[in-house]
Design an enzyme around this catalytic site. Sequence first.
Site, mmCIF file in Angstrom:
data_model
loop_
_atom_site.group_PDB
_atom_site.id
_atom_site.type_symbol
_atom_site.label_atom_id
_atom_site.label_comp_id
_atom_site.label_asym_id
_atom_site.label_seq_id
_atom_site.Cartn_x
_atom_site.Cartn_y
_atom_site.Cartn_z
ATOM 1 N N ASP A 14 0.806 -1.231 0.000
ATOM 2 C CA ASP A 14 0.000 0.000 0.000
ATOM 3 C C ASP A 14 0.833 1.271 0.000
ATOM 4 O OD1 ASP A 14 -2.181 -1.695 0.120
ATOM 5 O OD2 ASP A 14 -2.270 -1.630 2.304
ATOM 6 N N LYS A 17 1.754 2.163 -5.124
ATOM 7 C CA LYS A 17 2.261 1.620 -6.391
ATOM 8 C C LYS A 17 1.323 1.921 -7.557
ATOM 9 C CE LYS A 17 2.325 -2.423 -4.338
ATOM 10 N NZ LYS A 17 2.066 -2.035 -2.939
ATOM 11 N N ALA A 40 -3.993 -7.780 -3.723
ATOM 12 C CA ALA A 40 -3.547 -6.415 -4.005
ATOM 13 C C ALA A 40 -4.744 -5.489 -4.194
ATOM 14 C CB ALA A 40 -2.698 -6.403 -5.273
ATOM 15 N N GLY A 41 -4.562 -4.238 -3.819
ATOM 16 C CA GLY A 41 -5.552 -3.200 -4.102
ATOM 17 C C GLY A 41 -4.768 -1.962 -4.488
ATOM 18 N N HIS A 42 -4.718 -1.642 -5.767
ATOM 19 C CA HIS A 42 -3.903 -0.527 -6.250
ATOM 20 C C HIS A 42 -4.817 0.621 -6.669
ATOM 21 C CE1 HIS A 42 -0.308 -3.407 -7.179
ATOM 22 N NE2 HIS A 42 -0.694 -3.429 -5.918
ATOM 23 N N ARG A 145 2.616 -28.796 -7.186
ATOM 24 C CA ARG A 145 2.511 -29.330 -8.551
ATOM 25 C C ARG A 145 1.167 -29.974 -8.845
ATOM 26 N NH1 ARG A 145 8.176 -32.344 -7.866
ATOM 27 N NH2 ARG A 145 6.987 -33.003 -6.058
ATOM 28 N N GLN A 224 1.942 -6.095 -3.151
ATOM 29 C CA GLN A 224 2.382 -6.217 -1.755
ATOM 30 C C GLN A 224 3.664 -5.384 -1.561
ATOM 31 O OE1 GLN A 224 1.378 -9.563 -3.359
ATOM 32 N NE2 GLN A 224 -0.507 -8.528 -2.836
ATOM 33 N N THR A 239 3.085 -12.695 2.714
ATOM 34 C CA THR A 239 2.242 -13.262 1.677
ATOM 35 C C THR A 239 2.985 -14.474 1.097
ATOM 36 O OG1 THR A 239 0.853 -12.756 -0.233
ATOM 37 C CG2 THR A 239 3.056 -11.766 -0.218
ATOM 38 N N GLY A 302 -10.804 -2.938 3.410
ATOM 39 C CA GLY A 302 -11.363 -1.838 4.200
ATOM 40 C C GLY A 302 -10.883 -1.820 5.652
ATOM 41 N N ARG A 303 -9.987 -2.760 6.006
ATOM 42 C CA ARG A 303 -9.512 -2.806 7.399
ATOM 43 C C ARG A 303 -8.654 -1.577 7.712
ATOM 44 N NH1 ARG A 303 -6.407 -8.453 7.506
ATOM 45 N NH2 ARG A 303 -5.848 -7.725 5.430
ATOM 46 N N ASP A 333 2.314 14.782 2.103
ATOM 47 C CA ASP A 333 1.268 15.696 2.596
ATOM 48 C C ASP A 333 0.695 15.251 3.942
ATOM 49 O OD1 ASP A 333 0.389 13.616 0.670
ATOM 50 O OD2 ASP A 333 -1.616 14.191 1.348
ATOM 51 N N SER A 412 5.504 12.365 -3.802
ATOM 52 C CA SER A 412 4.059 12.446 -4.043
ATOM 53 C C SER A 412 3.416 13.238 -2.905
ATOM 54 C CB SER A 412 3.494 11.033 -4.125
ATOM 55 O OG SER A 412 2.096 11.069 -4.200
HETATM 56 P P1 GDP Z 1 -0.787 0.361 -3.527
HETATM 57 O O1 GDP Z 1 -1.373 -0.918 -3.069
HETATM 58 O O2 GDP Z 1 0.673 0.423 -3.308
HETATM 59 O O3 GDP Z 1 -1.160 0.718 -4.938
HETATM 60 O O4 GDP Z 1 -1.414 1.492 -2.581
HETATM 61 P P2 GDP Z 1 -2.970 1.639 -2.160
HETATM 62 O O5 GDP Z 1 -3.731 2.116 -3.311
HETATM 63 O O6 GDP Z 1 -3.435 0.384 -1.500
HETATM 64 O O7 GDP Z 1 -2.859 2.698 -1.007
HETATM 65 C C1 GDP Z 1 -2.324 3.961 -1.218
HETATM 66 C C2 GDP Z 1 -3.395 4.989 -0.828
HETATM 67 O O8 GDP Z 1 -2.812 6.266 -0.707
HETATM 68 C C3 GDP Z 1 -4.477 5.145 -1.878
HETATM 69 O O9 GDP Z 1 -5.674 5.479 -1.249
HETATM 70 C C4 GDP Z 1 -3.967 6.312 -2.721
HETATM 71 O O10 GDP Z 1 -5.010 7.005 -3.392
HETATM 72 C C5 GDP Z 1 -3.346 7.159 -1.677
HETATM 73 N N1 GDP Z 1 -2.192 7.988 -2.096
HETATM 74 C C6 GDP Z 1 -1.216 7.685 -2.979
HETATM 75 N N2 GDP Z 1 -0.288 8.665 -2.982
HETATM 76 C C7 GDP Z 1 -0.690 9.584 -2.089
HETATM 77 C C8 GDP Z 1 -0.129 10.803 -1.609
HETATM 78 O O11 GDP Z 1 0.944 11.251 -2.012
HETATM 79 N N3 GDP Z 1 -0.843 11.481 -0.661
HETATM 80 C C9 GDP Z 1 -2.015 11.031 -0.170
HETATM 81 N N4 GDP Z 1 -2.635 11.758 0.765
HETATM 82 N N5 GDP Z 1 -2.572 9.876 -0.587
HETATM 83 C C10 GDP Z 1 -1.896 9.158 -1.525
HETATM 84 P P1 IMO Z 2 -0.928 -4.180 -2.272
HETATM 85 O O1 IMO Z 2 -0.455 -4.723 -3.593
HETATM 86 C C1 IMO Z 2 -0.993 -4.598 2.056
HETATM 87 C C2 IMO Z 2 -1.068 -8.645 3.668
HETATM 88 C C3 IMO Z 2 -2.327 -9.110 4.375
HETATM 89 C C4 IMO Z 2 -1.744 -10.111 5.351
HETATM 90 C C5 IMO Z 2 -0.609 -10.754 4.551
HETATM 91 C C6 IMO Z 2 -1.008 -12.057 3.870
HETATM 92 O O2 IMO Z 2 -2.209 -3.458 -2.335
HETATM 93 O O3 IMO Z 2 0.163 -3.396 -1.616
HETATM 94 P P2 IMO Z 2 -2.575 -12.756 1.832
HETATM 95 O O4 IMO Z 2 -3.926 -12.260 1.409
HETATM 96 O O5 IMO Z 2 -1.530 -12.532 0.817
HETATM 97 O O6 IMO Z 2 -2.628 -14.148 2.353
HETATM 98 O O7 IMO Z 2 -2.200 -11.849 3.116
HETATM 99 O O8 IMO Z 2 -0.250 -9.791 3.572
HETATM 100 N N1 IMO Z 2 -1.297 -8.145 2.296
HETATM 101 C C7 IMO Z 2 -1.224 -6.867 1.951
HETATM 102 N N2 IMO Z 2 -1.021 -5.764 2.704
HETATM 103 N N3 IMO Z 2 -1.099 -4.483 0.713
HETATM 104 C C8 IMO Z 2 -1.262 -5.571 -0.066
HETATM 105 O O9 IMO Z 2 -1.234 -5.507 -1.407
HETATM 106 C C9 IMO Z 2 -1.378 -6.830 0.551
HETATM 107 N N4 IMO Z 2 -1.568 -8.086 0.095
HETATM 108 C C10 IMO Z 2 -1.515 -8.878 1.173
HETATM 109 O O10 IMO Z 2 -2.968 -8.043 5.021
HETATM 110 O O11 IMO Z 2 -1.161 -9.431 6.431
HETATM 111 MG MG MG Z 3 -2.900 -1.605 -1.799
#
Ligand code: GDP
Ligand code: IMO
Ligand code: MG
Length: 423
Positions: A14, A17, A40-42, A145, A224, A239, A302-303, A333, A412
């Site tokens: 998070d 990326k 993943a949640g990007h 396998r 991750q 993971t 959402g955690r 910021d 950023s």
């Molecule tokens: P990822 O998994 O690495 O792609 O990151 P996530 O999307 O899970 O979490 C990053 C969160 O921070 C998202 O809600 C982005 O919209 C937000 N974000 C990214 N860059 C910035 C920043 O520079 N400032 C702020 N305030 N939020 C950011």
């Molecule tokens: P992105 O790509 C943050 C964490 C989970 C848990 C551990 C194992 O958005 O950065 P899994 O579902 O792989 O069995 O979970 O890894 N985890 C993440 N934490 N960002 C992620 O992806 C994650 N993907 C898995 O919370 O602790």
């Molecule tokens: Mg994420």
Amino acid sequence: MAKVDVLLGLQWGDEGKGKIVDVLAPKYDVVARFQGGPNAGHTLEFDGKKHVLHQIPSGIFREKTKNIIGNGVVLDPIVLKREIEGVAAKFNINLRENLYISKKAQLIIPTHRLLDQAYETAKGINKIGSTLKGIGPTYQDKIGRQGLRVGDILADNFKEKFKKLSDIHFAILKEHTIDYNWSELETSFFEAIDFIKQFKLIDSEYAINNELNAGSSILAEGAQGSLLDIDFGSYPFVTSSNTVTAGACTGLGVAPSRIGEVYGIFKAYSTRVGSGPFPTELLDEEGERMRKEGNEFGSTTGRPRRCGWIDLPSLKYSIMINGVTQLLMMKADVLSIFPTIKICTHYKLKDGTISDTIPYELVNEEITPIYTEMKGWSCNVKGILKEDMPKELNEYINFLEKELKVPITLVSTGPDRTQTIHR
Ligand code: GDP
Ligand code: IMO
Ligand code: MG
């Protein structure tokens, strides 16, 4: 010789990326995911809208970019179908044209998700905090396998293969109490399988190497973070894939000699979601404020994310393992609200040792972070221009660069595409 640049998280995921892959994508012909799956949640933000991608690479909103889901990924067809439909409903993007899926990517089948749930429940208080997307059980079957791959869906006996694997899972599930409606799960799985057949299912290792030989530029998008890596993370609180640069080689079929830049992305502070050690975690009101200001809630589940100060020993470790050539600092910021900013430079171990390396016993060892403090910038920096960066923010960046010995080339200052400073 054309190279594959890699962008990956240096912390616990998070880091931002998705935003940066979207920012960099116009410079690349191809964006490819190399590991992980729907855990993943990007998040991407532009034109006042927010989009969260789980399986589709984050180059998808850039018209000219090809997006490849590589062989190292674990793919849930149900999640992918929903995601493709969501993107197609909002945008006029031809996903049939610019989304490619490796035939060697492993399939997450519904019983993998059930097993994930069963294993986590059985672990009780020692649970990993998995996203419960079936990641662990799917990689287990890959290494054992007996997994199913995307290419298998084209075979006449796919249903038979599916039944064989789900029967193996049912035998394990019998020992756990888990509620599910199998006929619903099976129906939506096969609907999704039919749906993804209309996309380009490819031998991605050939496609990627052909692109490289034709001089195309490729960006590998990590999921991750390095501290969640199966080998180098805080095992067992990790993971199930290699999230580090080497994972891009095995997850795409790219030789190590063809890796170019390695962009290491980190937040100006630290977060973690799920269980496991987090030396600089703030369990007090300061951590609460950081979570609120940074909107630190999981993009997938959402955690609430656990929050704390930046941790240089762990960043140094990630930089070493990944061979990072450029650092990208996110969410500057968010720290505006703190008059004083803390930076963990060393750990103090239980026996009194002071060190800037990560101890093997990270999970069981009591670690006290040693901090240095700097004056904060205490002003709104959201979306500012490079020339308007406050002195204290520049000092923070300079301090980190000196400690980490890698240039910070991007800062950023907000979630939007445009809130990005190139240094
Ligand atoms: P990822 O998994 O690495 O792609 O990151 P996530 O999307 O899970 O979490 C990053 C969160 O921070 C998202 O809600 C982005 O919209 C937000 N974000 C990214 N860059 C910035 C920043 O520079 N400032 C702020 N305030 N939020 C950011
Ligand atoms: P992105 O790509 C943050 C964490 C989970 C848990 C551990 C194992 O958005 O950065 P899994 O579902 O792989 O069995 O979970 O890894 N985890 C993440 N934490 N960002 C992620 O992806 C994650 N993907 C898995 O919370 O602790
Ligand atoms: Mg994420």
